[in-house]
Design an enzyme around this catalytic site. Structure first.
Site, mmCIF file in Angstrom:
data_model
loop_
_atom_site.group_PDB
_atom_site.id
_atom_site.type_symbol
_atom_site.label_atom_id
_atom_site.label_comp_id
_atom_site.label_asym_id
_atom_site.label_seq_id
_atom_site.Cartn_x
_atom_site.Cartn_y
_atom_site.Cartn_z
ATOM 1 C CD GLU A 83 -3.251 -0.966 1.731
ATOM 2 O OE1 GLU A 83 -3.412 -0.009 2.494
ATOM 3 O OE2 GLU A 83 -4.150 -1.781 1.439
ATOM 4 C CB CYS A 129 -2.177 -11.832 0.738
ATOM 5 S SG CYS A 129 -2.625 -10.135 1.155
#
Ligand code: DGL
Length: 284
Positions: free
Chosen positions: A166, A198
């Site tokens: 992120e 993920c």
């Protein structure tokens, strides 16, 4: 007749975009509605009941668009909530764990498979179960039997990878150090296949493959999921034939922030026109 209803896709935030871009690639005529639950992210550190509730609310929101399929583009939500969402949904639901597990079974040559995911996903054991059950059925059919008759699975939770992805720290010294810390033990186990369990992890493919070396095959579950989506569309005869399909985005947090972080996942100028919406008003 072509079915031009959109496919609904949800994730805890931006990670599901790695799945969305593969769906676009595999099924370019499909309209999509993406919902990122950015205000309630991350799911990977929350309890099963919370993630289940959020996932059902997200499903209800997507259903308001008359979607023809729902993709749970989040491993944690798939692990905790797939059963409940598919029970309550009126349309087919695709999760991201089984397709990745299947791809790993087809890829391994030595039967030693690594799985990396959030702590929540690893804790449920769903990946391990999915790999074991697929390996058993393939081995029984004589497919890749030499590798799959005695498989060994090594799991590792890599929570810091989510923050690195992120932050846009995909290819720097911190990413490299973190990857070594998490992945060296898996490398020492001699795995030849590593499932990126993920949605954020495909962004770190470069450093992950640097650490694991060229002999370890990385399984990007987004690619496997997109294949499942295409199969279900064809099997149910609900594929679209649109030349210019619609691609809409919704987020439960600030749309500008969403678009800034999301853009490197999807390419220049995308997404645009993102709308703010909250799903916590839906009773579940
Ligand atoms: N999307 C989540 C997953 O695939 C990772 C981010 C989160 O923890 O919400 O597990």
């Amino acid at each position: 007749m072509a079915d031009t209803r959109p496919i609904g896709v949800f994730d805890s935030g931006i990670g599901g975009l790695t799945v969305l871009r593969e769906i676009w690639r595999a099924t370019p005529s499909e309209s999509t509605i993406y919902f990122g639950d950015n205000s309630r992210t991350p799911y990977g550190t929350k309890s099963a009941s919370t993630v289940r509730k959020y996932s059902l609310q997200n499903m209800k929101f997507l259903e308001t668009f008359d979607v023809k399929m729902i993709v749970i583009a989040c491993n944690t939500a798939s692990a905790y909530a797939y059963e409940e969402v598919s029970k309550q949904s009126k349309v087919p639901v695709v999760e991201v764990i089984t397709p990745g597990a299947d791809a790993a079974c087809m890829a391994t040559k030595n039967g030693r498979i690594g799985i990396i995911a959030t702590g929540a996903t690893v804790g449920t054991g769903v990946y391990e179960n999915a790999v074991r059950s697929k390996a058993a059925s393939l081995a029984a059919e004589g497919v890749n039997a030499a590798a799959l008759s005695d498989i060994k699975i090594f799991q590792k939770a890599c929570p810091m990878f989510v923050s690195l992805a992120e932050e846009g720290w995909w290819d720097n010294d911190i990413a490299r150090l973190t990857a070594r810390e998490y992945l060296d033990p898996l490398k020492e186990e001699g795995i030849d296949t590593l499932v990126l369990g993920c949605t954020h992890y495909p962004l770190l493919t470069k450093v992950i493959s640097e650490v694991m070396g060229p002999d370890v095959k990385l399984i990007n579950t987004g690619v496997a999921v997109a294949g499942s989506v295409r199969e279900i569309l064809e099997k149910n005869d609900i594929a679209s034939d649109l030349v210019d399909p619609e691609r809409k985005f919704y987020t439960s947090d600030d749309p500008n922030m969403f678009e800034q972080v999301a853009s490197p996942f999807l390419g220049q100028g995308l997404p645009s026109g993102t709308v703010h919406v909250t799903t916590d008003r839906y009773e579940v």
